[in-house]
Design an enzyme around this catalytic site. Structure first.
Site, PDB file in Angstrom:
ATOM      1  N   TRP A  31     -12.466   0.958   0.705  1.00 37.41           N
ATOM      2  CA  TRP A  31     -11.576   0.417   1.739  1.00 37.41           C
ATOM      3  C   TRP A  31     -12.067   0.888   3.109  1.00 37.41           C
ATOM      4  CZ3 TRP A  31      -6.551  -1.836   2.777  1.00 37.41           C
ATOM      5  CH2 TRP A  31      -6.019  -2.553   1.693  1.00 37.41           C
ATOM      6  N   SER A  65      -8.833   4.996  -1.072  1.00 38.82           N
ATOM      7  CA  SER A  65      -8.656   6.441  -0.885  1.00 38.82           C
ATOM      8  C   SER A  65      -7.736   7.039  -1.949  1.00 38.82           C
ATOM      9  CB  SER A  65      -8.095   6.721   0.505  1.00 38.82           C
ATOM     10  OG  SER A  65      -9.067   6.386   1.463  1.00 38.82           O
ATOM     11  N   PHE A  66      -6.793   6.222  -2.434  1.00 37.08           N
ATOM     12  CA  PHE A  66      -5.891   6.744  -3.464  1.00 37.08           C
ATOM     13  C   PHE A  66      -6.680   7.173  -4.713  1.00 37.08           C
ATOM     14  CE2 PHE A  66      -2.671   6.597  -6.808  1.00 37.08           C
ATOM     15  CZ  PHE A  66      -1.661   7.345  -6.201  1.00 37.08           C
ATOM     16  N   CYS A  89     -10.782   6.503   4.449  1.00 38.28           N
ATOM     17  CA  CYS A  89     -10.180   6.175   5.737  1.00 38.28           C
ATOM     18  C   CYS A  89      -8.917   5.351   5.475  1.00 38.28           C
ATOM     19  CB  CYS A  89     -11.184   5.371   6.564  1.00 38.28           C
ATOM     20  SG  CYS A  89     -10.448   4.706   8.062  1.00 38.28           S
ATOM     21  N   HIS A  97       3.252   2.111   3.273  1.00 44.93           N
ATOM     22  CA  HIS A  97       2.192   2.391   2.318  1.00 44.93           C
ATOM     23  C   HIS A  97       1.309   3.566   2.752  1.00 44.93           C
ATOM     24  CE1 HIS A  97       1.006   0.316  -1.310  1.00 44.93           C
ATOM     25  NE2 HIS A  97      -0.148   0.926  -1.149  1.00 44.93           N
ATOM     26  N   PHE A 122     -11.458  17.815   1.751  1.00 44.17           N
ATOM     27  CA  PHE A 122     -10.682  16.662   2.232  1.00 44.17           C
ATOM     28  C   PHE A 122     -11.372  16.072   3.469  1.00 44.17           C
ATOM     29  CE2 PHE A 122      -7.176  14.794   4.688  1.00 44.17           C
ATOM     30  CZ  PHE A 122      -6.410  14.172   3.725  1.00 44.17           C
TER      31      PHE A 122
HETATM   32  N1  RBF Z   1      -7.065   2.377   0.836  1.00 45.13           N
HETATM   33  C1  RBF Z   1      -7.733   3.009   1.809  1.00 45.13           C
HETATM   34  O1  RBF Z   1      -8.669   3.761   1.535  1.00 45.13           O
HETATM   35  N2  RBF Z   1      -7.357   2.842   3.128  1.00 45.13           N
HETATM   36  C2  RBF Z   1      -6.320   2.050   3.510  1.00 45.13           C
HETATM   37  O2  RBF Z   1      -6.053   1.934   4.713  1.00 45.13           O
HETATM   38  C3  RBF Z   1      -5.589   1.409   2.489  1.00 45.13           C
HETATM   39  N3  RBF Z   1      -4.523   0.639   2.807  1.00 45.13           N
HETATM   40  C4  RBF Z   1      -3.805   0.034   1.798  1.00 45.13           C
HETATM   41  C5  RBF Z   1      -2.681  -0.735   2.113  1.00 45.13           C
HETATM   42  C6  RBF Z   1      -1.966  -1.362   1.105  1.00 45.13           C
HETATM   43  C7  RBF Z   1      -0.754  -2.159   1.468  1.00 45.13           C
HETATM   44  C8  RBF Z   1      -2.387  -1.223  -0.259  1.00 45.13           C
HETATM   45  C9  RBF Z   1      -1.633  -1.895  -1.388  1.00 45.13           C
HETATM   46  C10 RBF Z   1      -3.493  -0.466  -0.565  1.00 45.13           C
HETATM   47  C11 RBF Z   1      -4.231   0.168   0.457  1.00 45.13           C
HETATM   48  N4  RBF Z   1      -5.355   0.939   0.150  1.00 45.13           N
HETATM   49  C12 RBF Z   1      -6.018   1.572   1.148  1.00 45.13           C
HETATM   50  C13 RBF Z   1      -5.880   1.004  -1.244  1.00 45.13           C
HETATM   51  C14 RBF Z   1      -5.375   2.224  -2.020  1.00 45.13           C
HETATM   52  O3  RBF Z   1      -6.066   3.397  -1.593  1.00 45.13           O
HETATM   53  C15 RBF Z   1      -5.634   2.045  -3.545  1.00 45.13           C
HETATM   54  O4  RBF Z   1      -6.981   1.694  -3.740  1.00 45.13           O
HETATM   55  C16 RBF Z   1      -4.749   0.984  -4.162  1.00 45.13           C
HETATM   56  O5  RBF Z   1      -3.392   1.212  -3.856  1.00 45.13           O
HETATM   57  C17 RBF Z   1      -4.928   0.948  -5.706  1.00 45.13           C
HETATM   58  O6  RBF Z   1      -4.566   2.195  -6.283  1.00 45.13           O
END
Ligand code: RBF
Length: 175
Positions: A31, A65-66, A89, A97, A122
């Site tokens: 992401w 990032s999650f 990031c 979220h 981190f």
């Molecule tokens: N992952 C990032 O690394 N950066 C983000 O800014 C980010 N924004 C997200 C916003 C939304 C609404 C969602 C649903 C996911 C976002 N994710 C982002 C992805 C998140 O880290 C992860 O990959 C997903 O939630 C699947 O577990």
């Protein structure tokens, strides 16, 4: 002229002397890839500049990032690396979220540091907008990937130094 703010000094002679002995895992989120690729470049360059051999650096991409916590855990568990660096990031959007993702990662990485006997760093930008992220990924506020790499080097060194000071507790072989 671009001023690069520095929060950490360059690695000192003692860190540089040990760098070649260490291996590192880097887990990086897809992401906001433009930003995370710059963080990765900064981290990789900082490690090799310090003397870490490129073949001693394992890079693994995860979707977001999650997923950094799980990726870091796999690297800690299944490779013999001396430290893991998490790069991502998260940019604030219009929904809560952002808060959930940032909390998840910071708690997750904190917990891994307590569970595993190696440093897990981190290196995640949590910014209000893309501009703030750019400033911290090779822009006027430096490159946080580079700082994360220097932190990993210093923590790997601290870990090794303290480990070597442990008294040898192995039982003597029985006759
Ligand atoms: N992952 C990032 O690394 N950066 C983000 O800014 C980010 N924004 C997200 C916003 C939304 C609404 C969602 C649903 C996911 C976002 N994710 C982002 C992805 C998140 O880290 C992860 O990959 C997903 O939630 C699947 O577990």
């Amino acid at each position: 002229m671009v001023t690069r703010k520095k929060n950490l000094p360059d690695p000192d002679a003692s860190t540089l002397a040990m760098a070649g002995d260490f291996s590192f895992g880097i887990v990086v989120a897809e992401w906001n890839r433009d930003i995370t690729a710059s963080l990765l470049e900064g981290a990789h360059n900082a490690l090799t500049r310090a003397g870490v051999k490129p073949e001693q650096i394992i890079v693994k991409w995860v979707p977001g990032s999650f997923e950094l916590t799980a990726g870091a855990r796999y690297l800690a568990e299944y490779t013999g690396v001396d430290a893991v660096i998490c790069l991502g990031c998260v940019i604030q959007g219009e929904t809560p979220h952002f808060t959930y993702i940032c909390q998840g990662i910071s708690y997750g990485i904190t917990e891994l540091n307590l569970l595993f006997d190696l440093p897990i760093v981190f290196g995640v930008l949590t910014t209000l907008n893309l501009e703030q992220a750019r400033e911290r990924a090779g822009g006027k506020l430096g490159n946080k990937g580079e700082e994360a790499a220097i932190t990993a080097l210093r923590m790997a060194q601290l870990h090794r130094e303290l480990e070597e000071q442990l008294p040898d507790t192995e039982e003597p072989d029985e006759e």
